[in-house]
Design an enzyme around this catalytic site. Structure first.
Site, PDB file in Angstrom:
ATOM      1  N   GLU A 136       8.155 -23.715 -15.011  1.00 41.28           N
ATOM      2  CA  GLU A 136       8.372 -22.247 -15.159  1.00 41.28           C
ATOM      3  C   GLU A 136       9.350 -21.958 -14.130  1.00 41.28           C
ATOM      4  O   GLU A 136       9.411 -22.119 -12.780  1.00 41.28           O
ATOM      5  CB  GLU A 136       6.951 -21.709 -14.882  1.00 41.28           C
ATOM      6  CG  GLU A 136       7.077 -20.193 -15.476  1.00 41.28           C
ATOM      7  CD  GLU A 136       7.550 -19.212 -14.009  1.00 41.28           C
ATOM      8  OE1 GLU A 136       8.706 -18.790 -14.217  1.00 41.28           O
ATOM      9  OE2 GLU A 136       6.888 -18.952 -13.345  1.00 41.28           O
ATOM     10  N   GLU A 176       1.620 -23.243 -20.144  1.00 40.74           N
ATOM     11  CA  GLU A 176       0.388 -23.333 -19.525  1.00 40.74           C
ATOM     12  C   GLU A 176      -0.400 -21.943 -19.782  1.00 40.74           C
ATOM     13  O   GLU A 176       0.047 -21.105 -20.308  1.00 40.74           O
ATOM     14  CB  GLU A 176       0.547 -23.254 -18.048  1.00 40.74           C
ATOM     15  CG  GLU A 176       1.268 -24.899 -17.554  1.00 40.74           C
ATOM     16  CD  GLU A 176       1.475 -24.979 -16.222  1.00 40.74           C
ATOM     17  OE1 GLU A 176       0.794 -24.176 -15.160  1.00 40.74           O
ATOM     18  OE2 GLU A 176       2.513 -25.638 -15.721  1.00 40.74           O
ATOM     19  N   CYS A 231       9.411 -13.845 -11.252  1.00 41.39           N
ATOM     20  CA  CYS A 231       9.997 -14.651 -12.117  1.00 41.39           C
ATOM     21  C   CYS A 231      10.141 -13.706 -13.295  1.00 41.39           C
ATOM     22  O   CYS A 231      10.996 -13.652 -14.064  1.00 41.39           O
ATOM     23  CB  CYS A 231       9.741 -15.876 -12.549  1.00 41.39           C
ATOM     24  SG  CYS A 231       7.931 -15.805 -12.685  1.00 41.39           S
ATOM     25  N   ASN A 248       7.327 -16.918  -3.684  1.00 42.67           N
ATOM     26  CA  ASN A 248       7.114 -15.637  -3.989  1.00 42.67           C
ATOM     27  C   ASN A 248       5.782 -15.092  -4.405  1.00 42.67           C
ATOM     28  O   ASN A 248       5.519 -13.968  -3.877  1.00 42.67           O
ATOM     29  CB  ASN A 248       8.137 -15.188  -5.356  1.00 42.67           C
ATOM     30  CG  ASN A 248       7.789 -16.131  -6.460  1.00 42.67           C
ATOM     31  OD1 ASN A 248       7.386 -17.112  -6.509  1.00 42.67           O
ATOM     32  ND2 ASN A 248       7.770 -15.310  -7.664  1.00 42.67           N
TER      33      ASN A 248
END
Length: 488
Positions: free
Chosen positions: A256, A469, A290, A157
């Site tokens: 993630e 992160e 996301c 993405n």
């Protein structure tokens, strides 16, 4: 007929013009060929990991922090110099508008390297002067050691943005990397190899292997005995599989994963600003982020107004070729992914949703019929138990639902197995702080969306991932502190 280029693997400082098999990279804009991609089997994966290990054990591993920081700054400058090349690589693979790829994603890629150059240069570690009986003392201080060889697996993405978000801190800490880009978007990872070499990154520090996940390069890399850590962004189910693979050798992982993100709109919100923010959070990158919003809870008194405003924003979006400056919205990544998104559109209808706008495949002309186009879609009237409100769709879609009280809004927003991001829209900042802190999510925005400080923690909980992160949080994953104790 124009020859189709080949995306080769990049190992030990050079493109490897060999492959076990090749597979096609198809444009989501019109279905035409972009490239053929050389897939790495076990021999090439082994070579890539061995090259990374050799570089780690060699001059790269001996390089000091000031030298690595300066190298990261050179990489950032070189990315800026080759911004158009990187943007075209993203556009060809993803079909996203040129301006988004050029101005946002390539700009953020350069910023990632520059930011982590600053972070590694400025971030210290613990030291303690320990008082002992009898007037004796000891000095305890920590030193930072890299993990070693890190497997970096990134999605389709935001290929370049998410790749550099991981590679920059990994290199800052002194690791070497083997990258497995998505099979849908191989081009920018391969081109970045060339750019890093131009900036002076030694051979073997950055390697790229192409392929798929299970039974292919992804699985070969994550199960490789010489890989010391794994960082992954992608689907929750894939993350679970990688975690099982990593557990055999108890290797550190940073994930993630997916999101089913909520926005909460209170009746005192600035509705013009809110609708604009919601339109961005639902439709940016055709909903393929996301952090995008798929659930919108609106206080009942302004529900109809917000629905109408957001529907109007959806209808003003311009779908078209990425090079057209009027284009705001590209296709989905593939026809296969469109079928998945359309299955949720069908499920919403079965579950009694009212389709406010969209819900189908647009007519864009014969030259684009082979692309993965879909209409931006909004629903109302869904029950909270519907699959459409429980599962990540990952497209330009959202369901809107009214609420009456703050407690009800918080309960609805937190009623999910995911925990990545949330947004709160209100002019009552006391309530904004209060509600944002009650969201079971790794990130909560108030009166904005996608605004990031690269030093802040980034990540999710539940099905949305593990670990954090960003800034010093990235350094904590990509390196390990070793304590040294000296009795004085």
């Amino acid at each position: 007929m124009t020859a189709v280029r080949t995306s080769w693997c990049f190992i030990d400082g050079d493109y490897v013009e060999e492959a076990d098999t090749c597979f096609p990279n198809v444009s989501p804009v019109d279905g035409g060929p972009v490239s053929q991609v050389a897939a790495a089997g076990r021999p090439l994966v082994d070579r890539a990991v061995a090259a990374a290990r050799k570089a780690f054990d060699g001059t790269w591993g001996a390089m000091g922090v000031p030298e690595r920081a300066e190298l990261l700054r050179r990489i950032a400058r070189r990315i800026e110099e080759r911004a158009d090349d990187l943007a075209w690589a993203e556009v060809e693979d993803t079909g996203k508008p040129w301006a988004q790829a050029r101005d946002f994603e390539v700009g953020r890629a350069a910023a990632n390297f520059a930011a982590f150059a600053d972070v590694i240069a400025a971030t210290g570690l613990d030291s303690y002067l320990t008082e002992l009986p009898g007037g004796r003392r000891a000095l305890n201080y920590a030193v930072r050691k890299p993990l070693g060889v890190v497997a970096v697996i990134v999605p389709w993405n935001l290929p370049l943005l998410l790749l550099t978000w991981k590679v920059a801190p990994a290199l800052a800490c002194g690791n070497t990397v083997v990258v497995k880009p998505s099979e849908e978007t191989p081009s920018s990872a391969a081109l970045l190899a060339e750019i890093l070499a131009e900036a002076g990154v030694p051979d073997g520090v950055y390697n790229v292997v192409h392929g798929f996940g299970a039974g292919s390069a992804g699985e070969l890399l994550t199960t490789h005995p010489s890989v010391d850590g794994i960082t992954f962004t992608g689907e929750s189910a894939t993350g679970a599989a990688i975690m099982r693979a990593a557990s055999a050798r108890v290797r550190p992982v940073s994930f993630e994963l997916g999101g089913k993100n909520a926005a909460v709109v209170f009746d005192d919100a600035d509705l013009e600003r809110t609708v604009d923010g919601l339109a961005r959070s639902v439709f940016t990158n055709t909903g393929q982020v996301c952090l995008c919003t798929e659930r919108i809870y609106v206080q009942r008194g302004v529900f109809d107004e917000v629905v109408a405003g957001l529907a109007g924003a959806a209808k003003r979006l311009r779908l078209g070729r990425p090079e057209d400056p009027m284009t705001t919205t590209g296709p989905l990544i593939s026809v296969a992914h469109r079928e998945k998104v359309l299955s949720y559109v069908d499920q919403a209808r079965i579950d009694g949703a009212e389709v406010v706008t969209g819900g189908g495949v647009p007519e864009l002309g014969d030259d684009l019929t082979g692309g993965a186009w879909i209409e931006p879609t909004l629903w109302t009237g869904l029950d909270h138990g519907s699959r459409v409100l429980r599962e990540e769709v990952f497209g330009p879609v959202a369901a809107l639902m009214p609420f009456d009280t703050e407690e009800e809004a918080v309960a609805l927003a937190n009623d999910t197995d995911y925990g990545l991001a949330a947004a709160v829209w209100t002019t009552d900042l006391e309530r904004g702080h209060r509600v944002a802190q009650r969201m079971r999510a790794g990130m909560s925005w108030v009166n904005t969306w996608y605004l990031r400080d690269l030093r802040s923690p980034f990540g999710g909980s539940g099905l949305s991932g593990i670990g954090r992160e960003g800034g010093a949080h990235s350094l904590a994953f990509y390196s390990e502190p070793t304590n040294v104790c000296v009795q004085l």
